[in-house]
Design an enzyme around this catalytic site. Structure first.
Site, PDB file in Angstrom:
ATOM      1  N   CYS A 134      48.866  25.747  43.171  1.00 54.83           N
ATOM      2  CA  CYS A 134      48.202  26.934  44.191  1.00 54.83           C
ATOM      3  C   CYS A 134      47.371  26.437  44.882  1.00 54.83           C
ATOM      4  CB  CYS A 134      48.938  27.738  44.527  1.00 54.83           C
ATOM      5  SG  CYS A 134      47.546  28.658  42.955  1.00 54.83           S
TER       6      CYS A 134
ATOM      7  N   CYS B  71      44.675  48.654  25.883  1.00 51.84           N
ATOM      8  CA  CYS B  71      43.773  48.203  26.599  1.00 51.84           C
ATOM      9  C   CYS B  71      43.986  49.489  27.917  1.00 51.84           C
ATOM     10  CB  CYS B  71      43.874  46.516  27.832  1.00 51.84           C
ATOM     11  SG  CYS B  71      42.869  46.994  28.634  1.00 51.84           S
ATOM     12  N   HIS B  72      42.852  49.628  28.114  1.00 53.65           N
ATOM     13  CA  HIS B  72      43.175  51.185  29.055  1.00 53.65           C
ATOM     14  C   HIS B  72      44.272  50.463  30.328  1.00 53.65           C
ATOM     15  CE1 HIS B  72      40.304  53.042  27.242  1.00 53.65           C
ATOM     16  NE2 HIS B  72      40.125  54.375  27.362  1.00 53.65           N
ATOM     17  N   THR B  73      44.437  49.743  30.523  1.00 53.74           N
ATOM     18  CA  THR B  73      45.365  49.421  31.848  1.00 53.74           C
ATOM     19  C   THR B  73      46.846  49.441  31.042  1.00 53.74           C
ATOM     20  OG1 THR B  73      44.061  47.185  32.747  1.00 53.74           O
ATOM     21  CG2 THR B  73      46.079  47.742  33.252  1.00 53.74           C
TER      22      THR B  73
ATOM     23  N   CYS C 204      42.181  39.637  26.889  1.00 49.26           N
ATOM     24  CA  CYS C 204      42.037  40.672  28.318  1.00 49.26           C
ATOM     25  C   CYS C 204      40.653  41.018  28.119  1.00 49.26           C
ATOM     26  CB  CYS C 204      43.303  41.494  28.711  1.00 49.26           C
ATOM     27  SG  CYS C 204      42.664  42.644  29.836  1.00 49.26           S
TER      28      CYS C 204
ATOM     29  N   ARG D  69      53.463  35.710  41.639  1.00 50.66           N
ATOM     30  CA  ARG D  69      52.361  36.418  41.678  1.00 50.66           C
ATOM     31  C   ARG D  69      53.521  38.309  41.997  1.00 50.66           C
ATOM     32  NH1 ARG D  69      50.501  41.054  40.399  1.00 50.66           N
ATOM     33  NH2 ARG D  69      49.478  42.256  41.482  1.00 50.66           N
TER      34      ARG D  69
ATOM     35  N   ARG E 254      39.047  48.792  20.740  1.00 48.61           N
ATOM     36  CA  ARG E 254      40.282  48.339  20.138  1.00 48.61           C
ATOM     37  C   ARG E 254      41.122  48.187  18.886  1.00 48.61           C
ATOM     38  NH1 ARG E 254      39.894  47.425  25.204  1.00 48.61           N
ATOM     39  NH2 ARG E 254      40.286  46.138  25.699  1.00 48.61           N
TER      40      ARG E 254
ATOM     41  N   HIS F 264      49.572  43.643  27.024  1.00 48.31           N
ATOM     42  CA  HIS F 264      49.358  42.542  27.838  1.00 48.31           C
ATOM     43  C   HIS F 264      47.859  41.889  27.185  1.00 48.31           C
ATOM     44  CE1 HIS F 264      46.588  44.998  29.210  1.00 48.31           C
ATOM     45  NE2 HIS F 264      45.888  44.215  29.868  1.00 48.31           N
ATOM     46  N   GLU F 265      47.541  42.255  26.481  1.00 50.79           N
ATOM     47  CA  GLU F 265      46.512  41.708  25.196  1.00 50.79           C
ATOM     48  C   GLU F 265      47.314  41.170  23.503  1.00 50.79           C
ATOM     49  OE1 GLU F 265      42.387  43.770  25.996  1.00 50.79           O
ATOM     50  OE2 GLU F 265      42.910  44.012  23.523  1.00 50.79           O
TER      51      GLU F 265
ATOM     52  N   CYS G  39      44.482  27.820  42.908  1.00 50.52           N
ATOM     53  CA  CYS G  39      44.370  27.055  40.946  1.00 50.52           C
ATOM     54  C   CYS G  39      43.323  25.749  41.341  1.00 50.52           C
ATOM     55  CB  CYS G  39      45.654  26.842  40.792  1.00 50.52           C
ATOM     56  SG  CYS G  39      46.027  28.012  39.598  1.00 50.52           S
TER      57      CYS G  39
ATOM     58  N   CYS H  85      48.876  27.574  37.253  1.00 49.42           N
ATOM     59  CA  CYS H  85      50.257  26.806  37.842  1.00 49.42           C
ATOM     60  C   CYS H  85      48.905  25.178  37.757  1.00 49.42           C
ATOM     61  CB  CYS H  85      50.605  27.006  38.936  1.00 49.42           C
ATOM     62  SG  CYS H  85      50.024  27.365  40.534  1.00 49.42           S
TER      63      CYS H  85
ATOM     64  N   CYS I  44      45.910  33.082  40.097  1.00 51.93           N
ATOM     65  CA  CYS I  44      46.871  32.170  40.079  1.00 51.93           C
ATOM     66  C   CYS I  44      47.974  32.644  40.619  1.00 51.93           C
ATOM     67  CB  CYS I  44      47.272  31.499  39.508  1.00 51.93           C
ATOM     68  SG  CYS I  44      48.543  31.100  39.322  1.00 51.93           S
TER      69      CYS I  44
END
Length: 374
Positions: free
Chosen positions: A100, A45-47, A174, A115, A369, A67-68, A103, A97, A111
């Protein structure tokens, strides 16, 4: 219960701007409320590229990006009840979670439980599970899928249908979920509406898919890369235009094309100038513009307040507004029952060792992708 340390291959980013290096890493067993996952497939992903470039203020090195992804639970730490070894899962960069105040609030999916540590590249207890050549390696976005094995918090996994093809559904971790949710959750696109999608990469195409699913009657795609147009039309865009083909600003072009502006617009680029154009392309009185793209650190958006005073709304979204643990399994089910497309986003499939080639394809605008099989 968890076994010992696992030695496996991972793509390590030792420093910014350098290609990733395939290394043997040690992955420690999961501690309490952690899950160790054998990653079967991961996409780019570009992130990931954004952090690798050094533009991300939270970027820490050395790190295992990604992260994907999707995989199988290998072992669990004590206190883990939601998943067990052998379960098919998607790691989540936005956890859920359930406890919190975020959530508990139906208005958000953000969430905040882990973090702070996630942003520092660490597990919730403030340590890492990765080492390589005697050095601690940081985690990324709480997922680190560019590794044969990874460890994540137990609130950062979605248990999915074991029949799902992991080299496809990894995209629901993602990009596809983000764009699709931007339309159906954040904008809440209405039947018969007119939409404009700026940026026709994976996230933009998913936004088009969401607009179409919500019953939009006209979807306009905007991108300077005309190679993206055929795919955008396949997903539901009626027409595609490039800002470079017009003398006047693209927002003025869109206002003229749509008798006053679009009902909904989506910025899927991460460029603050485009964000302004997307807002100003919206119809007076009711137009809604959603920022989906992530701009570089320190950048600011601007427009004249009159744009908002006269009835336009400016919104943003993260992971398409989906509460992750609850909804990723449902998105997988929707894919399995052909309600949403995923296969069509995958333009290239490569072995994990060719990860740098996959980044190159992305930078050259040749791929939507690329999925890496581990």
């Amino acid at each position: 219960m968890a076994s010992g340390v696992i030695k496996c291959k991972a793509a390590v980013a030792w420093e910014t701007g350098k290609p990733l290096s395939i290394e043997e890493v040690e992955v420690a067993p999961p501690k309490a409320h952690e899950v160790r996952i054998k990653i079967v497939a991961t996409a780019l992903c570009h992130t990931d590229a954004y952090t690798l470039s050094g533009a991300d203020p939270e970027g820490r090195f050395p790190v295992i990006l990604g992260h994907e992804g999707a995989g199988i639970v290998e072992s669990v730490g004590e206190g883990v009840t939601k998943v067990k070894p052998g379960d098919t899962v998607i790691p989540l960069y936005i956890p859920q979670c359930g406890e919190c105040k975020f959530c508990k609030n139906p208005k958000t999916n953000l969430c905040q439980k882990i973090r702070v540590t996630q942003g520092k590249g660490l597990m919730p207890d403030g340590t890492s599970r990765f080492t390589c050549k005697g050095k601690q390696i940081y985690h990324f976005m709480g997922t680190s899928t560019f590794s044969e094995y990874t460890v994540v918090a137990d609130i950062s996994v979605a248990k999915i249908d074991p029949a799902a093809p992991l080299d496809k559904v990894c995209l629901l971790g993602c990009g596809v979920s983000t764009g699709y949710g931007a339309a159906v959750n954040t904008a809440k696109v209405e039947p018969g509406s007119t939409c404009a999608v700026f940026g026709l990469g994976g996230v933009g195409l998913a936004a088009i898919m969401g607009c179409k699913a919500a019953g939009a009657s006209r979807i306009i795609g905007i991108d300077i890369n005309k190679n993206t147009y055929a795919k955008a039309k396949e997903f539901g865009a009626a027409e595609c235009i490039s800002p470079q083909d017009f003398e006047k600003p693209i927002q003025e072009v869109l206002v003229e094309m749509t008798d006053g502006g679009v009902d909904y617009s989506f910025e899927c680029v991460g460029n603050v100038g485009v964000m302004r154009a997307a807002l100003e392309a919206c119809h007076k009185g009711w137009g809604v513009s959603v920022i989906v793209g992530v701009a570089a650190a320190g950048q600011e958006i601007s427009t004249r307040p009159f744009q908002l005073v006269t009835g336009r709304t400016w919104k943003g979204t993260a992971f398409g507004g989906w509460k992750s643990v609850d909804n990723v399994p449902k998105l997988v089910t929707d894919y399995m029952s052909k309600k949403i497309k995923v296969d069509e986003f995958v333009t290239h499939t490569l072995p994990f060792e060719k990860i740098n080639e996959a980044f190159d394809l992305m930078h050259r605008g040749k791929s939507i992708r690329t999925v890496l099989k581990l």
